[in-house]
Design a protein around this motif. Structure first.
Motif, PDB file in Angstrom:
ATOM      1  N   VAL A 350       0.856  -1.083  -0.231  1.00 56.55           N
ATOM      2  CA  VAL A 350      -0.328   0.222   0.151  1.00 56.55           C
ATOM      3  C   VAL A 350       0.586   1.009   0.003  1.00 56.55           C
ATOM      4  O   VAL A 350       0.285   2.328  -0.689  1.00 56.55           O
ATOM      5  CB  VAL A 350      -0.897  -0.003   1.100  1.00 56.55           C
ATOM      6  N   VAL A 351       1.620   1.766   1.153  1.00 59.23           N
ATOM      7  CA  VAL A 351       2.958   2.230   0.762  1.00 59.23           C
ATOM      8  C   VAL A 351       3.439   2.712  -0.155  1.00 59.23           C
ATOM      9  O   VAL A 351       4.004   3.471  -0.558  1.00 59.23           O
ATOM     10  CB  VAL A 351       3.899   2.057   2.337  1.00 59.23           C
ATOM     11  N   SER A 352       3.998   0.958  -0.781  1.00 58.90           N
ATOM     12  CA  SER A 352       5.321   1.814  -2.133  1.00 58.90           C
ATOM     13  C   SER A 352       4.330   1.974  -3.256  1.00 58.90           C
ATOM     14  O   SER A 352       4.530   2.478  -4.032  1.00 58.90           O
ATOM     15  CB  SER A 352       5.406   0.245  -2.216  1.00 58.90           C
ATOM     16  N   GLY A 353       2.619   1.337  -3.032  1.00 61.61           N
ATOM     17  CA  GLY A 353       2.193   2.055  -4.385  1.00 61.61           C
ATOM     18  C   GLY A 353       1.413   2.923  -3.724  1.00 61.61           C
ATOM     19  O   GLY A 353       1.377   4.317  -5.041  1.00 61.61           O
ATOM     20  N   MET A 354       1.223   4.075  -3.144  1.00 56.76           N
ATOM     21  CA  MET A 354       0.521   5.374  -2.758  1.00 56.76           C
ATOM     22  C   MET A 354       2.222   6.210  -3.500  1.00 56.76           C
ATOM     23  O   MET A 354       2.283   7.445  -3.576  1.00 56.76           O
ATOM     24  CB  MET A 354       0.519   5.733  -1.647  1.00 56.76           C
ATOM     25  N   ARG A 355       3.292   5.582  -2.628  1.00 58.89           N
ATOM     26  CA  ARG A 355       5.230   6.350  -3.057  1.00 58.89           C
ATOM     27  C   ARG A 355       4.628   6.382  -4.789  1.00 58.89           C
ATOM     28  O   ARG A 355       4.987   7.705  -5.561  1.00 58.89           O
ATOM     29  CB  ARG A 355       5.740   5.409  -2.695  1.00 58.89           C
ATOM     30  N   ASP A 356       4.531   5.377  -5.306  1.00 55.83           N
ATOM     31  CA  ASP A 356       5.002   5.599  -6.970  1.00 55.83           C
ATOM     32  C   ASP A 356       3.794   6.564  -7.994  1.00 55.83           C
ATOM     33  O   ASP A 356       4.022   6.772  -8.562  1.00 55.83           O
ATOM     34  CB  ASP A 356       4.022   4.139  -7.759  1.00 55.83           C
ATOM     35  N   ARG A 357       2.692   6.629  -6.973  1.00 55.38           N
ATOM     36  CA  ARG A 357       1.293   7.222  -7.464  1.00 55.38           C
ATOM     37  C   ARG A 357       1.843   8.846  -6.766  1.00 55.38           C
ATOM     38  O   ARG A 357       1.445   9.800  -7.667  1.00 55.38           O
ATOM     39  CB  ARG A 357       0.098   7.200  -6.339  1.00 55.38           C
ATOM     40  N   MET A 358       2.432   8.968  -6.588  1.00 54.76           N
ATOM     41  CA  MET A 358       2.731  10.318  -5.953  1.00 54.76           C
ATOM     42  C   MET A 358       3.430  11.019  -6.626  1.00 54.76           C
ATOM     43  O   MET A 358       3.844  12.016  -6.400  1.00 54.76           O
ATOM     44  CB  MET A 358       3.062  10.646  -4.271  1.00 54.76           C
ATOM     45  N   PHE A 382      -6.773  12.475 -10.239  1.00 52.58           N
ATOM     46  CA  PHE A 382      -5.767  11.602  -9.640  1.00 52.58           C
ATOM     47  C   PHE A 382      -6.227  10.996  -8.388  1.00 52.58           C
ATOM     48  O   PHE A 382      -6.541  10.966  -7.762  1.00 52.58           O
ATOM     49  CB  PHE A 382      -4.676  12.840  -9.441  1.00 52.58           C
ATOM     50  N   ILE A 383      -6.588  12.252  -6.961  1.00 48.55           N
ATOM     51  CA  ILE A 383      -7.348  12.298  -6.037  1.00 48.55           C
ATOM     52  C   ILE A 383      -8.093  10.998  -5.892  1.00 48.55           C
ATOM     53  O   ILE A 383      -7.500   9.763  -4.656  1.00 48.55           O
ATOM     54  CB  ILE A 383      -7.359  12.988  -5.418  1.00 48.55           C
ATOM     55  N   ASP A 384      -9.375  11.172  -6.811  1.00 53.51           N
ATOM     56  CA  ASP A 384     -10.497  10.061  -6.608  1.00 53.51           C
ATOM     57  C   ASP A 384      -9.571   9.002  -6.785  1.00 53.51           C
ATOM     58  O   ASP A 384     -10.187   7.384  -6.118  1.00 53.51           O
ATOM     59  CB  ASP A 384     -11.864  10.280  -7.755  1.00 53.51           C
ATOM     60  N   ILE A 385      -8.863   8.575  -8.137  1.00 52.63           N
ATOM     61  CA  ILE A 385      -8.596   7.694  -8.528  1.00 52.63           C
ATOM     62  C   ILE A 385      -7.262   6.366  -7.352  1.00 52.63           C
ATOM     63  O   ILE A 385      -7.694   5.688  -6.652  1.00 52.63           O
ATOM     64  CB  ILE A 385      -7.709   7.634  -9.870  1.00 52.63           C
ATOM     65  N   SER A 386      -6.764   7.652  -6.567  1.00 56.65           N
ATOM     66  CA  SER A 386      -5.839   6.895  -5.425  1.00 56.65           C
ATOM     67  C   SER A 386      -6.288   6.897  -4.745  1.00 56.65           C
ATOM     68  O   SER A 386      -6.213   5.604  -3.648  1.00 56.65           O
ATOM     69  CB  SER A 386      -4.828   8.693  -5.455  1.00 56.65           C
ATOM     70  N   GLU A 387      -7.258   7.215  -4.277  1.00 56.68           N
ATOM     71  CA  GLU A 387      -8.584   6.900  -3.111  1.00 56.68           C
ATOM     72  C   GLU A 387      -8.759   5.530  -3.387  1.00 56.68           C
ATOM     73  O   GLU A 387      -9.138   4.861  -2.167  1.00 56.68           O
ATOM     74  CB  GLU A 387      -9.378   7.964  -2.285  1.00 56.68           C
ATOM     75  N   THR A 388      -9.240   5.148  -4.046  1.00 55.68           N
ATOM     76  CA  THR A 388     -10.303   4.119  -4.572  1.00 55.68           C
ATOM     77  C   THR A 388      -9.119   3.285  -4.566  1.00 55.68           C
ATOM     78  O   THR A 388      -9.739   1.947  -3.899  1.00 55.68           O
ATOM     79  CB  THR A 388     -10.985   4.436  -5.777  1.00 55.68           C
ATOM     80  N   TRP A 389      -8.172   3.354  -5.168  1.00 53.87           N
ATOM     81  CA  TRP A 389      -7.265   1.793  -5.843  1.00 53.87           C
ATOM     82  C   TRP A 389      -6.944   1.854  -4.410  1.00 53.87           C
ATOM     83  O   TRP A 389      -6.365   0.640  -3.514  1.00 53.87           O
ATOM     84  CB  TRP A 389      -6.057   2.357  -6.039  1.00 53.87           C
ATOM     85  N   CYS A 390      -6.684   2.894  -3.251  1.00 53.47           N
ATOM     86  CA  CYS A 390      -5.552   2.455  -1.516  1.00 53.47           C
ATOM     87  C   CYS A 390      -7.144   1.601  -1.411  1.00 53.47           C
ATOM     88  O   CYS A 390      -6.401   0.353  -0.522  1.00 53.47           O
ATOM     89  CB  CYS A 390      -5.607   3.502  -1.049  1.00 53.47           C
ATOM     90  N   ARG A 391      -8.160   2.227  -0.313  1.00 46.80           N
ATOM     91  CA  ARG A 391      -9.051   1.521  -0.217  1.00 46.80           C
ATOM     92  C   ARG A 391      -9.664  -0.212  -0.622  1.00 46.80           C
ATOM     93  O   ARG A 391      -8.943  -1.231  -0.545  1.00 46.80           O
ATOM     94  CB  ARG A 391     -10.498   1.776  -0.068  1.00 46.80           C
ATOM     95  N   HIS A 465     -13.030   9.370   6.013  1.00 41.43           N
ATOM     96  CA  HIS A 465     -13.636   8.482   5.551  1.00 41.43           C
ATOM     97  C   HIS A 465     -13.399   6.588   5.637  1.00 41.43           C
ATOM     98  O   HIS A 465     -13.602   5.755   5.156  1.00 41.43           O
ATOM     99  CB  HIS A 465     -15.079   8.238   4.443  1.00 41.43           C
ATOM    100  N   ILE A 466     -11.891   7.326   4.908  1.00 43.12           N
ATOM    101  CA  ILE A 466     -11.141   5.749   4.106  1.00 43.12           C
ATOM    102  C   ILE A 466     -10.444   4.590   5.406  1.00 43.12           C
ATOM    103  O   ILE A 466     -11.166   4.034   5.021  1.00 43.12           O
ATOM    104  CB  ILE A 466     -10.078   6.519   3.660  1.00 43.12           C
ATOM    105  N   ILE A 467      -9.569   5.565   5.907  1.00 45.70           N
ATOM    106  CA  ILE A 467      -9.663   4.700   6.922  1.00 45.70           C
ATOM    107  C   ILE A 467     -10.835   3.929   8.052  1.00 45.70           C
ATOM    108  O   ILE A 467     -11.301   2.297   7.899  1.00 45.70           O
ATOM    109  CB  ILE A 467      -8.459   5.106   8.611  1.00 45.70           C
TER     110      ILE A 467
END
Length: 735
Positions: A350-358, A382-391, A465-467
């Motif tokens: 999750v962390v590495s994926g968010m790092r790549d996205r940023m 970007f914000i919408d896709i990133s939050e959906t991907w993370c969840r 809301h995501i957590i």
């Protein structure tokens, strides 16, 4: 009517007559049965009476027979008494002679056993006679026998040890050790010999296995380590730990020493076992890739099956090892570490994926020429896709596979605890990554600003809301994001609340740091301009303010994109309509400010601090000096203004914070700079310009008061202050 009634009565009479007949039949049957039982009881009583009379006569005859038998027994016992003692003495003498005969024949028996390789029988014979030989060793006849026996037993010991070194099984080695113990060899030395030979057998067995190839499966580990080691421990306990009829009772100290020797001796083998276990259960570099190849399997990781095999083998074939050195507990610790690592390996994606996205957010980098609409659409997407991907990634690609891998092998409480710890660690790592302010050398100033604001927005959304939604989806209850904490398992509640606070603080810190950096940069520009300002008559507002408002406009745009505001109650979108109006107002201010503002009798440039009188008409001497001094003292004791207090995540909050910084900077600069009449008039023009330009950002009374304080401060520091007239001010603002 009477005929019908009569027929009914007759029918009832017939029914009652039938029932009476049935009852009469039952009564007759009952009387007959009771009469038969009564007759039978009478016969039985008559027979019992007859038998009792016969029993009394029989008891009398039995009593007479017992008395006669007792008399005869006493007579016989008295007659045989003297001879019984002689028989017992002769029997003891006979047994003693038999033992002596056995001792006299012992050397020949031992020699025969030695020559025929019946070593166990020789030890048995010698063990039977050892106590008797020791008892009669002071007699000359027995000394020779003992000497001959010792000579033969020495050869027996030598032959046993020689044979023991050649044995190929732990069972045979243990039997030879047992014989040596019966021969009273040194027990601690025998323990070391047994353990040494046992380890040699295990090593040789392992080498044979490894010649066929390296140990790569749990089944091979069971054959190479668990089964041989457990067998060694089993016979060791029988020989040196447990009490048996063959050996003398062991003391507590002897048992303690034996357990310690065992633990030290097999520790090397146990270390090798766990080294092999670590290699076999080592996780792949990229777990998801391996999972993709075996989707159809319920438990996708081979390592999970290997651990299950090892656990079952320890329960079935390693009971002695578990009791002796707690191998099952050590294995449980290894499994716990492995399971925690597995959880962390899944969740670290999750962390590495968010790092790549940023990093993708600034590749290719944005520029100042990027259109507002394109930038807004890109960041919102970007914000919408990133939050959906993370969840979805946390739940579908991490938690569900972990449930399949682990939940059947450990208790539900342990599984939930592992997941709770892993999620907590993952969220902290993600918050740390998002909260890392980008370094200036890595990206441009604009992209740094974008990354920081987007990270802040993500943190606020995670906290909002995501957590809670992820914890809710993983819980056994219904996943309803509107219910927030109500649908989350109790074990996750404290973590969820703590993490919500963490991400909220991280988002706030990012926003504060970015606005603070912008404030420092703008303050430096303002300070540099005014401290180097030359004395010349003013012609227009200072050029530095155009740069400042351009930057302010950019900040407002970015914050508005990153933190769009909800629609107003009337249905008008605040973030769009007010944004357009605000920028239109600012643009017109920069090009052609409203002229009528300078005609007001309350013009900021010509008003003192709260007096309502033109500064140019205020005398600096006499009572006016006292009034101005009291005003300055009052300002010093006003409530302190927190320039960098927590900023509301909105364009209004960010720009308002920057305005506070700019006004505070200008106030402090005016206190430090040298002011003459020309500089004072330039400040008047700039303050009037600021009053018009800042109206859309912070048009409150505090802003107006701060601007009046700036002019008042400049007036007090000027040696010859002359306020600029309204016409000149209007002309300069329109320039």
């Amino acid at each position: 009517m009477k005929e019908k009634t009569l027929n009914g009565l007759m029918e009832e009479d017939n029914v009652l007559t039938g029932e009476i007949r049935e009852i009469d039949g039952d009564m007759k049957t009952l009387v007959y049965e009771n009469y038969s039982k009564f007759i039978s009881a009478t016969d039985t009583i008559r027979k019992m009476k007859s038998n009792v009379e016969n029993m009394e006569s029989e008891m009398d005859r039995l009593n007479e027979s017992m008395n006669s038998l007792t008399h005869q027994t006493t007579t016989i016992n008295q007659a045989l008494g003297p001879n019984r003692d002689k028989i017992q003495q002769l029997s003891r003498a006979h047994n003693q002679l038999k033992r002596l005969q056995f001792i006299f024949n012992l050397p020949s028996r031992l020699s025969r056993c030695l020559s025929t390789d019946q070593l166990a029988k020789a030890v048995k014979y010698y063990a039977r006679a050892a106590q008797l030989l020791d008892h009669y060793k002071h007699m000359p006849a027995f000394k020779g026998i003992e000497r001959d026996c010792q000579t033969i037993i020495t050869k027996v010991k030598s032959q046993i040890e020689s044979k023991m070194r050649k044995e190929d099984s732990v069972e045979k080695i243990a039997e030879n050790i047992r014989l040596l113990i019966l021969l009273k060899e040194d027990v601690p030395e025998l323990r070391q010999k047994y353990l040494k030979l046992g380890k040699v057998l295990i090593r040789e067995f392992g080498q044979e296995k490894k010649q066929a190839g390296p140990v790569t499966s749990a089944e091979e580990l069971v054959d190479v380590y668990i089964v041989p080691l457990d067998t060694v421990v089993q016979y060791y306990n029988t020989l040196f730990v447990e009490n048996s009829e063959d050996f003398p009772p062991k003391t507590k100290q002897e048992i303690k020493d034996a357990n310690q020797d065992l633990s030290e001796a097999i520790q090397t083998c146990i270390n090798s076992f766990f080294e092999s276990v670590t290699k076999i259960i080592a996780l792949p570099v990229r777990i998801p890739n391996e999972l993709d190849n075996v989707i159809e399997e319920k438990r996708p990781l081979k390592q999970t099956r290997d651990l299950q095999i090892l656990n079952e083998a320890l329960a079935e074939k390693g009971t002695n090892l578990s009791m002796a050195v707690a191998l099952d507990k050590q294995m449980s610790q290894v499994i716990e570490v492995w399971e925690n690592e597995l959880v962390n390996r899944f969740l670290c994606t999750v962390v590495s994926g968010m790092r790549d996205r940023m990093s993708e957010l600034i590749e290719p980098p944005f520029t100042e020429d990027t259109p507002y609409d394109a930038l807004s659409e890109t960041l919102a997407q970007f914000i919408d896709i990133s939050e959906t991907w993370c969840r979805e990634h946390v739940y579908n690609n991490c938690l569900i596979p972990l449930r399949e891998c682990l939940q059947e092998d450990i208790e539900q409480s342990s599984f939930t605890e592992r997941i709770s710890n892993g999620l907590n660690s993952m969220w902290h790592s993600l918050a740390e990554h998002l909260g890392t302010f980008p370094n200036g050398g890595e990206v441009s100033q604009l992209n740094r600003h974008i990354v920081c604001l987007v990270s802040s927005r993500l943190c606020f959304d995670f906290a909002d809301h995501i957590i809670a939604r992820i914890y809710s989806e993983f819980s056994s209850k219904s996943a309803n994001p509107l219910s927030r904490h109500e649908s989350i398992d109790t074990i996750f509640l404290s973590d969820c609340q703590e993490l919500t606070e963490l991400f909220s603080q991280t988002g706030q810190t990012l926003l504060n740091n970015q606005i603070m950096e912008d404030g420092y940069a703008l303050s430096a520009k303002v300070q540099t301009h005014y401290l180097s300002l030359q004395s010349k008559p003013p012609t227009k507002p200072s050029a530095v303010w155009r740069e400042v408002f351009t930057r302010l406009q950019s900040v407002e745009q970015l914050v508005n994109i990153t933190f769009p505001q909800p629609s107003s109650p009337e249905g008008r979108d605040v973030s769009d309509s007010e944004h357009d109006y605000r920028f239109g107002s600012l643009a017109s201010t920069l090009e052609a400010p409203p002229i009528q503002a300078t005609h007001s009798s309350q013009s900021l440039a010509t008003m003192s601090s709260g007096t309502g009188e033109p500064l140019g008409n205020v005398s600096k001497f006499g009572n006016d000096v006292t009034l101005n001094m009291m005003h300055t003292i009052n300002k010093l004791f006003e409530d302190r203004v927190d320039v960098y207090r927590p900023i509301e995540p909105s364009a209004e909050g960010a720009c308002g914070a920057l305005v506070r910084v700019l006004l505070k900077t200008l106030q402090e600069v005016v206190r430090e700079m040298w002011v003459d009449c020309n500089i004072y008039q330039q400040l008047q023009v700039d303050v009037e310009y600021l009053g018009i330009a800042l109206r859309s950002y912070a048009g409150d009374e505090k802003t107006s008061s701060a601007l009046r304080d700036i002019v008042s401060g400049a007036y007090m520091r000027c040696s010859d202050p002359v306020s600029i007239n309204a016409d000149d001010l209007e002309r300069m603002l329109a320039h």
